[in-house]
Enzyme design. Structure first.
Site, PDB file in Angstrom:
ATOM      1  N   ARG A  46     -23.044  22.515   5.292  1.00  0.00           N
ATOM      2  CA  ARG A  46     -23.161  23.206   3.999  1.00  0.00           C
ATOM      3  C   ARG A  46     -22.030  22.705   3.112  1.00  0.00           C
ATOM      4  O   ARG A  46     -21.077  22.090   3.611  1.00  0.00           O
ATOM      5  CB  ARG A  46     -23.041  24.726   4.189  1.00  0.00           C
ATOM      6  CG  ARG A  46     -21.691  25.117   4.746  1.00  0.00           C
ATOM      7  CD  ARG A  46     -21.588  26.583   5.125  1.00  0.00           C
ATOM      8  NE  ARG A  46     -20.447  26.716   6.026  1.00  0.00           N
ATOM      9  CZ  ARG A  46     -20.268  27.690   6.889  1.00  0.00           C
ATOM     10  NH1 ARG A  46     -21.151  28.651   7.003  1.00  0.00           N
ATOM     11  NH2 ARG A  46     -19.205  27.734   7.651  1.00  0.00           N
TER      12      ARG A  46
ATOM     13  N   HIS B  58      -2.680  46.364   2.733  1.00  0.00           N
ATOM     14  CA  HIS B  58      -2.765  47.059   1.446  1.00  0.00           C
ATOM     15  C   HIS B  58      -2.013  46.291   0.367  1.00  0.00           C
ATOM     16  O   HIS B  58      -2.543  46.027  -0.720  1.00  0.00           O
ATOM     17  CB  HIS B  58      -2.187  48.475   1.596  1.00  0.00           C
ATOM     18  CG  HIS B  58      -2.216  49.278   0.327  1.00  0.00           C
ATOM     19  ND1 HIS B  58      -1.137  49.352  -0.511  1.00  0.00           N
ATOM     20  CD2 HIS B  58      -3.206  49.997  -0.246  1.00  0.00           C
ATOM     21  CE1 HIS B  58      -1.460  50.112  -1.557  1.00  0.00           C
ATOM     22  NE2 HIS B  58      -2.707  50.517  -1.416  1.00  0.00           N
TER      23      HIS B  58
ATOM     24  N   ARG C 103     -29.782  32.226  15.625  1.00  0.00           N
ATOM     25  CA  ARG C 103     -28.718  32.143  14.624  1.00  0.00           C
ATOM     26  C   ARG C 103     -29.136  32.725  13.284  1.00  0.00           C
ATOM     27  O   ARG C 103     -30.207  32.424  12.787  1.00  0.00           O
ATOM     28  CB  ARG C 103     -28.325  30.668  14.411  1.00  0.00           C
ATOM     29  CG  ARG C 103     -28.241  29.854  15.680  1.00  0.00           C
ATOM     30  CD  ARG C 103     -28.029  28.377  15.401  1.00  0.00           C
ATOM     31  NE  ARG C 103     -26.779  28.100  14.708  1.00  0.00           N
ATOM     32  CZ  ARG C 103     -26.465  26.912  14.200  1.00  0.00           C
ATOM     33  NH1 ARG C 103     -27.330  25.912  14.280  1.00  0.00           N
ATOM     34  NH2 ARG C 103     -25.314  26.739  13.592  1.00  0.00           N
TER      35      ARG C 103
ATOM     36  N   CYS D 150     -13.615  39.845 -28.415  1.00  0.00           N
ATOM     37  CA  CYS D 150     -12.208  39.906 -28.036  1.00  0.00           C
ATOM     38  C   CYS D 150     -11.936  40.946 -26.962  1.00  0.00           C
ATOM     39  O   CYS D 150     -10.802  41.252 -26.665  1.00  0.00           O
ATOM     40  CB  CYS D 150     -11.332  40.156 -29.254  1.00  0.00           C
ATOM     41  SG  CYS D 150     -11.641  41.759 -30.012  1.00  0.00           S
TER      42      CYS D 150
ATOM     43  N   SER E 237     -15.742  40.598 -34.852  1.00  0.00           N
ATOM     44  CA  SER E 237     -15.269  40.365 -33.497  1.00  0.00           C
ATOM     45  C   SER E 237     -15.722  41.557 -32.658  1.00  0.00           C
ATOM     46  O   SER E 237     -15.404  42.704 -32.981  1.00  0.00           O
ATOM     47  CB  SER E 237     -13.747  40.238 -33.486  1.00  0.00           C
ATOM     48  OG  SER E 237     -13.315  40.023 -32.169  1.00  0.00           O
TER      49      SER E 237
ATOM     50  N   MET F 248     -22.643  37.624   9.705  1.00  0.00           N
ATOM     51  CA  MET F 248     -23.785  38.068  10.498  1.00  0.00           C
ATOM     52  C   MET F 248     -23.729  37.468  11.900  1.00  0.00           C
ATOM     53  O   MET F 248     -22.765  36.834  12.264  1.00  0.00           O
ATOM     54  CB  MET F 248     -25.072  37.731   9.766  1.00  0.00           C
ATOM     55  CG  MET F 248     -25.218  38.575   8.516  1.00  0.00           C
ATOM     56  SD  MET F 248     -26.635  38.097   7.560  1.00  0.00           S
ATOM     57  CE  MET F 248     -26.291  36.423   7.229  1.00  0.00           C
TER      58      MET F 248
ATOM     59  N   TYR G 244     -17.129  32.088 -30.620  1.00  0.00           N
ATOM     60  CA  TYR G 244     -15.993  31.930 -29.707  1.00  0.00           C
ATOM     61  C   TYR G 244     -15.808  33.181 -28.854  1.00  0.00           C
ATOM     62  O   TYR G 244     -16.358  34.242 -29.161  1.00  0.00           O
ATOM     63  CB  TYR G 244     -14.695  31.641 -30.488  1.00  0.00           C
ATOM     64  CG  TYR G 244     -14.215  32.826 -31.295  1.00  0.00           C
ATOM     65  CD1 TYR G 244     -13.389  33.796 -30.727  1.00  0.00           C
ATOM     66  CD2 TYR G 244     -14.608  32.984 -32.626  1.00  0.00           C
ATOM     67  CE1 TYR G 244     -12.985  34.899 -31.458  1.00  0.00           C
ATOM     68  CE2 TYR G 244     -14.195  34.084 -33.360  1.00  0.00           C
ATOM     69  CZ  TYR G 244     -13.384  35.039 -32.775  1.00  0.00           C
ATOM     70  OH  TYR G 244     -12.989  36.134 -33.475  1.00  0.00           O
TER      71      TYR G 244
ATOM     72  N   LYS H 289     -28.623  27.767   6.294  1.00  0.00           N
ATOM     73  CA  LYS H 289     -28.491  27.048   7.561  1.00  0.00           C
ATOM     74  C   LYS H 289     -29.811  26.389   7.932  1.00  0.00           C
ATOM     75  O   LYS H 289     -29.846  25.200   8.269  1.00  0.00           O
ATOM     76  CB  LYS H 289     -28.056  28.039   8.651  1.00  0.00           C
ATOM     77  CG  LYS H 289     -27.502  27.409   9.887  1.00  0.00           C
ATOM     78  CD  LYS H 289     -27.105  28.480  10.912  1.00  0.00           C
ATOM     79  CE  LYS H 289     -25.845  29.230  10.498  1.00  0.00           C
ATOM     80  NZ  LYS H 289     -25.611  30.426  11.332  1.00  0.00           N
TER      81      LYS H 289
ATOM     82  N   GLY I  52     -19.485  34.017   8.768  1.00  0.00           N
ATOM     83  CA  GLY I  52     -18.997  34.963   9.767  1.00  0.00           C
ATOM     84  C   GLY I  52     -19.451  36.404   9.577  1.00  0.00           C
ATOM     85  O   GLY I  52     -18.990  37.292  10.277  1.00  0.00           O
TER      86      GLY I  52
HETATM   87  P1  ADP Z   1     -22.043  31.175  12.041  1.00  0.00           P
HETATM   88  O1  ADP Z   1     -22.998  31.293  10.907  1.00  0.00           O
HETATM   89  O2  ADP Z   1     -21.248  32.392  12.299  1.00  0.00           O
HETATM   90  O3  ADP Z   1     -21.223  29.915  11.952  1.00  0.00           O
HETATM   91  P2  ADP Z   1     -23.758  29.791  13.879  1.00  0.00           P
HETATM   92  O4  ADP Z   1     -25.169  30.142  13.924  1.00  0.00           O
HETATM   93  O5  ADP Z   1     -23.409  28.572  13.106  1.00  0.00           O
HETATM   94  O6  ADP Z   1     -22.952  31.034  13.355  1.00  0.00           O
HETATM   95  O7  ADP Z   1     -23.258  29.638  15.359  1.00  0.00           O
HETATM   96  C1  ADP Z   1     -21.894  29.569  15.674  1.00  0.00           C
HETATM   97  C2  ADP Z   1     -21.636  28.448  16.629  1.00  0.00           C
HETATM   98  O8  ADP Z   1     -22.469  28.542  17.768  1.00  0.00           O
HETATM   99  C3  ADP Z   1     -21.950  27.085  16.069  1.00  0.00           C
HETATM  100  O9  ADP Z   1     -20.889  26.585  15.328  1.00  0.00           O
HETATM  101  C4  ADP Z   1     -22.150  26.263  17.308  1.00  0.00           C
HETATM  102  O10 ADP Z   1     -20.920  25.805  17.778  1.00  0.00           O
HETATM  103  C5  ADP Z   1     -22.747  27.254  18.264  1.00  0.00           C
HETATM  104  N1  ADP Z   1     -24.198  27.039  18.313  1.00  0.00           N
HETATM  105  C6  ADP Z   1     -25.153  27.568  17.563  1.00  0.00           C
HETATM  106  N2  ADP Z   1     -26.368  27.085  17.895  1.00  0.00           N
HETATM  107  C7  ADP Z   1     -26.152  26.199  18.889  1.00  0.00           C
HETATM  108  C8  ADP Z   1     -26.995  25.348  19.662  1.00  0.00           C
HETATM  109  N3  ADP Z   1     -28.312  25.291  19.454  1.00  0.00           N
HETATM  110  N4  ADP Z   1     -26.424  24.585  20.599  1.00  0.00           N
HETATM  111  C9  ADP Z   1     -25.091  24.623  20.801  1.00  0.00           C
HETATM  112  N5  ADP Z   1     -24.240  25.405  20.129  1.00  0.00           N
HETATM  113  C10 ADP Z   1     -24.768  26.183  19.177  1.00  0.00           C
HETATM  114 MG    MG Z   2     -21.895  28.155  11.723  1.00  0.00          MG
END
Ligand code: ADP
Ligand code: MG
Ligand code: MG
Length: 907
Positions: free
Chosen positions: A362, A478, A104, A862, A795, A115, A882, A34, A113
């Site tokens: 990303r 499950h 962040r 194999c 093999s 962390m 192979y 990020k 999602g």
């Molecule tokens: P994740 O890695 O879980 O996507 P993010 O760090 O991207 O977490 O943050 C999740 C959301 O929070 C972002 O998609 C954005 O909408 C909001 N966010 C994060 N930083 C900012 C910021 N500086 N200003 C406004 N919204 C933010």
């Molecule tokens: Mg994000």
């Protein structure tokens, strides 16, 4: 003194509008994905809210020291914070005009999602007044404050998010508000009070002594403390159970750490000219070239993903009053990002009062179908090369496309729908218990196991069934998880199904259909549908985009790909998938079903006459088998392995027989039949070995019972001779298993050569059949030069080689202690799935010595590792000729071999 390491990097513009970014996309290992891409976006002139990134290495140092800050780090952060405040002309926590920031997470490899992130940091009881005064928008200010308390409490302090959600729901009910946006500034101010009370009641004073004032925990008002606690929480989230498990599953190292991005807030919740959204530059489901995504007006951050309000499609954005300009700019940014990163990108953005801000980008996660289409389209658009296109598709992902499917020309009525939990289609008779599925499989019947939800007790039935259908549970239930692991089709959560397992029937709600045990149904786990009756299934075909990418892959790979198959259907299937031969034909698989009787009679009757007649019968059967195999693979090599498993595998279980005898005896059964069975039991017992994996098996069988290899070689040579006379071009090769000394190979080679010569003589044809061996014991690997002198090919049987190198009995350890070893990191991964470096070293030694002993030696592998992309990379590096794998893995192996060649060209 050592030179101080730089721990903080800034991004974005300064007060004069110049870019002062210190990082770039190349710095993912330091800044996380990020942080590195925020820097990159700032560098290419995109609007990124300014901020700074604390490095991943700082996170690891902090964690390794037992959550203690490295010296100087806090000072360095403080100075970057001051720099940011100076750039923005505002201060965090200021009573007149406060700066708010987000904190962040962001690891080097994407862990979506997993962390934590905290928004709106810097608000307190004083700065809220400044925010109100500056914006003239009390509703927005109070909404931001309540969001901050909520996130901080949940993410940093670990309080249950429901405590706050419930308070919001209660408030909405009280006010008769339908949606969050209906709450007024006063309502939100009241909620803030309520939230602070919840905080004081639930936060632990022992864990957070810094938050205790006047004998009570209070929500922190000091922005410096807020910031430090939030950064520490993000560091800590690197090791939360969710993130740890994700890394284990995705083979991500534990010592990378997460960076922390501290970034100025921009606000999507400032009214109707503000919005927030997520988008992809192309369709991540099917790869179509279109802007794809959702946005919400007057909302912040997580709102879009959390699904609390209905979102709108991104394509509408530029037509919305007040958002046109930002919407148009966003589309330009999409194009710019694709051209710059040369990939399909995933984007997070916010529009604050009509102004666009980029918050993240990303490479977008995509399905296999999308990955193929995007790679091919981008190559044709001139954005990437063919080589890059081949490397853009995850080989393992192809699995999604390689299962039997409903025949598209078939018509059928759908009786129920559920979740498409595990891809592929299945047809079978309905059974309502695991035991019934197992019993049916023993009778050779195909079933679909129908359960409310499965439990670990159902495992044997899930294996026995063709497909699994549940009325309850989601995509991580499950049933779904296990089915995907086994590659079995599964539809789960088909709620219309009202199951009465006792009565062995299921009603389909809203219809008068009742499914009873034995009724045939079809299910498609790729789409989640259930059909009454049998739908014709078709094998997947290599066409369209998949075919294109695999053809490109074939241009680059140097490793051959063969298949493991033991019947003509599988051989044909693998050939249609691009197999260049059969690397392993396990002849024991030809002794199942009715043939089992014959081999049993061979084993259990030691008078020469019965033996001979059993062997004659086997010879007839095997000749037909080989004829079919060689015909299916006409022109291509087929390596036939001589009989390998310990003989007891063909016999009844002595325990079951003993129980049966005892039961019949108690019931007063006839003494003569009991005596006969007791004799049989004694015979079977005589074949029981303490350690059958290391006992009478492999080439040892052929040495003890030479009549067996003679029969098999005769069948091979005879089948080849017949095909030759029919004008075809069979290429059989004979493989002798489990050799540990060259003397074993020499002896059996002699037997085989003599037998081939006899057949040639009798049939009047010339046959040249290479004879080689498996290298699957450490002694064979270390004496490979001697063995190679007597072998035409090697093999590597890496399953047995792994067992015997580790001294692990695969069947015993996989369920038992390997999971614990993985959890405790005593092993980095399961060595039966991906080749272990120690075992690979033996393979390398075997190849090098083998080629010394015989420069013309052909070498392959194999074991199951032959279809595993990571192992394929290792085998490519070792210089094998192979790999051989199961038919469905052949396309995966073709792609993985090409990627190995492109990433590590052979010298
Ligand atoms: P994740 O890695 O879980 O996507 P993010 O760090 O991207 O977490 O943050 C999740 C959301 O929070 C972002 O998609 C954005 O909408 C909001 N966010 C994060 N930083 C900012 C910021 N500086 N200003 C406004 N919204 C933010
Ligand atoms: Mg994000
Ligand atoms: Mg073996």
């Amino acid at each position: 003194m050592t030179e101080a390491v730089k721990r903080v990097y800034r991004f974005g513009k300064d007060a004069q509008g110049s870019n002062v970014t210190e990082g770039s996309a190349a710095m993912k290992a330091v800044l996380g994905g990020k942080g590195a891409n925020l820097a990159e976006m700032a560098n290419i002139g995109l609007p990124v809210p300014p901020g700074f990134t604390i490095t991943c290495q700082t996170c690891m140092e902090y964690a390794n020291a037992g959550n203690v800050w490295p010296e100087g780090a806090l000072d360095e952060i403080a100075s970057y914070r001051a720099d940011l405040e100076q750039r923005m002309g505002k201060r965090i926590g200021d009573a007149d005009d406060p700066l708010l920031v987000s904190v962040r997470s962001g690891a080097p490899l994407s862990m979506p999602g997993m962390m934590d992130t905290v928004l709106n940091l810097g608000l307190n009881d004083r700065s809220i007044q400044g925010l109100i005064a500056q914006t003239g928008n009390p509703r927005f200010a109070w909404d931001s404050y309540r969001r901050f308390i909520q996130m901080f409490s949940n993410v940093v302090i670990g309080l249950d998010g429901d405590l706050f959600e419930n308070a919001i729901i209660a408030m909405k009910q009280l006010r008769g508000a339908a949606s969050d946006t209906d709450l007024t500034a006063e309502d939100l101010a009241e909620l803030v009070g309520e939230f602070k009370r919840i905080f004081s009641e639930n936060a632990s004073p022992e864990r957070y002594p810094a938050l205790v004032a006047d004998g009570q925990v209070t929500f922190p008002q000091d922005p410096e403390l807020q910031l430090r606690l939030a950064v520490e929480a993000v560091f800590g989230s690197w090791n939360n159970p969710r993130a740890t498990l994700y890394r284990q599953k995705n083979k991500i190292a534990d010592d990378l750490g997460t960076a922390v991005n501290v970034q100025c807030m921009v606000f999507g919740n400032k009214g109707n000219t503000s919005a927030t959204g997520v988008a992809f530059t192309r369709n991540p489901a099917d790869g179509t070239k279109e802007f794809y995504g959702d946005y919400l007006v007057n909302a912040q951050g997580e709102d879009v993903v959390a699904g609390i309000r209905n979102t709108s499609p991104i394509s509408e954005l530029k037509h919305i009053e007040g958002l046109q300009e930002a919407g148009t700019e966003l589309e330009e940014v999409f194009v710019l990002l694709e051209n710059h990163f040369r990939d399909m990108m995933d984007i997070e953005f916010t529009i604050e009062q009509g102004r666009l801000w980029m918050l993240q980008t990303r490479a977008g996660k995509r399905t296999a179908a999308s990955a193929l289409k995007v790679a091919i389209d981008m190559q044709r658009e001139g954005l990437i090369t063919k080589e890059e296109a081949v490397c853009r598709v995850e080989p393992d992902q192809l699995d999604q496309l390689l299962h039997p499917q409903f025949d598209r020309s078939a018509t059928y009525d759908v009786i129920a729908r559920g979740l498409n939990a595990s891809p592929g289609a299945a047809v079978g008779k309905v059974v309502f218990s695991a035991a019934d599925a197992v019993a049916a499989a023993e009778r050779g019947e195909k079933t679909v196991l129908v359960r409310w939800e499965t439990t670990p007790d159902d495992l044997a039935g899930m294996i026995a069934a063709e497909g699994i259908l549940t009325s309850h549970g989601g995509k991580t239930s499950h049933a779904a998880v296990i089915a995907r692991g086994m590659g079995a089709p599964c539809v789960c959560g088909a709620e219309a199904l009202k199951i009465d397992a006792e009565a062995k029937q299921a009603r389909i709600a809203g219809t008068d259909i009742v499914l009873r045990e034995g009724d045939v149904i079809s299910l498609d786990g790729t789409t989640g549908i259930v059909v009454l009756g049998a739908v014709d299934l078709v094998e997947p075909e290599i066409t369209g985009d998949l075919d294109t990418i695999l053809e490109w892959a074939d241009e680059f790979r140097t490793l051959g790909v063969r298949a493991n198959a033991d019947n003509p259907e599988d051989a044909e299937l693998s050939r249609s998938f691009g197999a260049e031969g059969i690397g392993l034909d396990r002849t024991e698989h030809m002794f199942l079903g009715e043939r089992k009787q014959i081999i049993q009679s061979f084993i259990l009757n030691d008078d020469p006459e019965s033996r001979q007649s059993a062997v004659d019968a086997l010879y007839e059967a095997q000749t037909g088998d080989f004829y079919g195999m060689f015909k299916a693979m006409d022109g291509l090599p087929v390596i036939v392995r001589l009989l390998d498993p310990p003989l007891h595998e063909f016999l009844e279980s002595p325990r079951a027989l003993e129980v049966d005898i005892t039961r019949r005896e108690a019931a007063g059964a006839d003494a003569r039949s009991l005596a006969a069975d007791r004799e049989l039991l004694a015979k079977i017992d005589s074949f029981v070995e303490a350690n059958p994996m290391l006992g009478l098996r492999g080439c040892r069988l052929g040495i003890v019972y030479p009549i067996l290899p003679v029969m098999q070689v005769r069948a091979i040579a005879t089948a080849a001779a017949r095909l030759r006379k029919e004008g075809l071009n069979p290429h059989p090769e004979i493989m002798i298993p489990l050799v540990s000394t060259v003397a074993e190979l020499e002896k059996l080679r002699g037997v085989a050569e003599a037998t081939i010569a006899e057949v040639c003589e009798a049939e009047g044809v010339e046959l040249s059949i290479p004879i080689g061996t498996m290298i699957e014991l450490p002694r064979a690997a270390v004496t490979a030069d001697q063995i190679a002198a007597k072998a035409d090919f090697f093999s590597f049987g890496t399953n047995d080689l792994t067992q015997t190198t580790f001294g692990f009995s695969r069947d015993d350890v996989e369920g038992e202690f390997i999971p614990q070893y993985l959890a405790e990191k005593l092993l980095p991964y399961n060595p039966f799935a991906t080749i272990d470096p120690g075992v690979a070293k033996l393979v390398r030694m075997g190849v090098e010595l083998g080629r010394e002993g015989n420069p013309d030696l052909v070498v392959g592998v194999c074991g199951e590792h032959g279809g595993d992309p990571d192992s394929i990379r290792t085998f490519h590096g070792i210089g094998l000729d192979y790999v051989s794998c199961s038919p469905y893995r052949v396309p995966v192996a073709r792609l993985a071999a090409a990627q190995a060649a492109l990433r590590e060209p052979r010298a």
